[in-house]
Design a protein around this motif. Structure first.
Motif, PDB file in Angstrom:
ATOM      1  N   HIS A 244       1.430   8.923  -6.622  1.00  0.00           N
ATOM      2  CA  HIS A 244       1.808  10.333  -6.494  1.00  0.00           C
ATOM      3  C   HIS A 244       2.796  10.727  -7.596  1.00  0.00           C
ATOM      4  CE1 HIS A 244       2.779  14.131  -4.518  1.00  0.00           C
ATOM      5  NE2 HIS A 244       4.059  13.836  -4.682  1.00  0.00           N
TER       6      HIS A 244
ATOM      7  N   LYS B 272       0.767   4.078  -3.054  1.00  0.00           N
ATOM      8  CA  LYS B 272       0.532   5.507  -2.825  1.00  0.00           C
ATOM      9  C   LYS B 272       1.663   6.350  -3.405  1.00  0.00           C
ATOM     10  CE  LYS B 272      -2.236   5.068   1.407  1.00  0.00           C
ATOM     11  NZ  LYS B 272      -2.265   5.346   2.863  1.00  0.00           N
TER      12      LYS B 272
ATOM     13  N   GLU C 240       0.829  -1.196   0.000  1.00  0.00           N
ATOM     14  CA  GLU C 240       0.000   0.000   0.000  1.00  0.00           C
ATOM     15  C   GLU C 240       0.871   1.256   0.000  1.00  0.00           C
ATOM     16  OE1 GLU C 240      -3.458   2.069  -0.360  1.00  0.00           O
ATOM     17  OE2 GLU C 240      -3.150  -0.112  -0.452  1.00  0.00           O
TER      18      GLU C 240
END
Length: 400
Positions: free
Chosen positions: A352, A348, A344
């Protein structure tokens, strides 16, 4: 003069010259670290001025950067940083000055963004693995803690940075860190060496890189920067001081015709023009032979590499738990922090970075439209960095 000052300072403070030298180096490293943080923001700030159709100057850029990070540099420091990031202050077609990014840097950025965005648009199923190196100092800890008024409570952090760990790894949103590809070793640095680039070398990195490729489960895309030890050439070119026989031998080996009447300077120009055609990186070729593709990050654009955010998380965990300041313990903390990074976290960070890549790719098209009427009349001899003060005369006295 420096040696004499060193000796006088050591005698006055009752310290050894080696200690004074180390303190000077740590002060310089601290300044370099602040500049590095600011450099991450500067390019983005300049491009925002472009996007708004405004003319960026050192002063306006400095004002924006100070809003984004705690950088205490002056206008002169900002000019130096902009030059290091390959920006130039050039004349426009109407005589005004305009801050321009070096064309080859822009071209490399456009190429990288187009490749990455095309992979996603075409739903390329190959996992994209990002690699990078970082370091953690032995005395790495939090910079701020709650203390009483007398500052008698809290951890006593040793002075100096202590020893240093070099870390090299690769990962992706699909596989997290590549299995069995973690490299952590203690740097053998002298008092003058400033970062991991002086401890890592092409041989160490090549061995690690091949080992990492062997642990990839499927054909992949590998994104890495252009550090010197990443960029050993498969075929070396004649150096600028090579003898004429060496240059002629290289041209013959490439089946390039030339006249025996040509002088060495002419032959060197031939080689210079041929370099882009024959330039191949050894590691890129190794990866290609093993079924993988290497995509190079543009210089000064670490924001496109999500592993930078992973490193920030790992270093934060080490800083939070480092209370013995022993190298063996810091090494254990580094292993624990890296093993704790989850899929996870990677998803992320990758999301980004991809968001920034997509946004910047779209902006490049708009910048072309805006900058074309300006840059079309630029000449190399227009650049005069010292003339930038013409735009900032009204603020210089106050700043100094």
């Amino acid at each position: 003069m420096f040696a004499q000052s060193l000796k006088v300072t050591a005698e006055a403070c009752g310290l050894s010259e080696r200690t004074v030298r180390r303190i000077c180096k740590e002060g310089k490293d601290s300044l370099d670290s602040d500049q590095q943080v600011a450099s991450f923001k500067v390019s983005a700030v300049v491009h925002k001025f472009y996007d708004r159709g405004e003319y960026p100057t050192a002063l306006t850029i400095l004002t924006e950067v100070k809003k984004k990070c705690n950088w205490k540099g002056s206008v002169w420091s900002m000019r130096s940083l902009l030059k290091n990031l390959k920006f130039s202050f050039k004349k426009c077609n109407d005589g005004r000055k305009f801050l321009m990014e070096r064309n080859d840097i822009v071209a490399l950025r456009c190429t990288f963004l187009r490749k990455m965005c095309t992979l996603r648009e075409q739903n390329d199923t190959r996992p994209v693995n990002y690699l990078d190196e970082t370091w953690i100092n032995q005395n790495h800890s939090r910079t701020r803690i709650w203390q009483n008024a007398e500052q008698t409570e809290g951890l006593k952090v040793p002075t100096g940075k202590g020893g240093r760990l070099i870390i090299c790894h690769a990962g992706s949103a699909k596989y997290v860190f590549i299995s069995d590809s973690k490299l952590i070793f203690r740097a053998n640095v002298s008092s003058f060496e400033s970062d991991y680039h002086t401890s890592m070398n092409s041989e160490v990195f090549k061995n690690w890189f091949i080992n990492m490729l062997n642990h990839l489960e499927e054909p992949s895309v590998i994104v890495m920067d252009n550090a010197s030890y990443h960029s050993q050439l498969k075929d070396n070119f004649p150096k600028s001081n090579s003898r004429k026989a060496v240059v002629e031998g290289w041209l013959k080996n490439k089946n390039i015709e030339f006249s025996p009447l040509e002088r060495l300077s002419e032959l060197r120009e031939r080689v210079k023009k041929l370099i882009p055609m024959y330039k191949r990186y050894e590691l890129d070729e190794i990866a290609l032979e093993m079924g993988h593709e290497v995509i190079r990050l543009p210089p000064y654009h670490c924001q496109y590499n999500p592993i930078e955010l992973i490193w920030a998380k790992v270093k934060g965990e080490v800083a939070k738990n480092n209370n013995t300041f022993k190298m063996a313990d810091v090494e254990k903390l580094a292993h624990v922090a890296m093993d704790a990074v989850t899929q996870e976290d990677w998803k992320k960070c990758v999301a980004h970075a991809e968001k920034i890549q997509n946004e910047d790719n779209e902006k490049e098209i708009l910048r072309d439209v805006m900058l074309e009427p300006i840059i079309i009349t630029l000449r190399d001899d227009d650049s005069d960095w010292s003339d930038e003060h013409d735009d900032d005369d009204d603020v210089f006295d106050a700043d100094i």
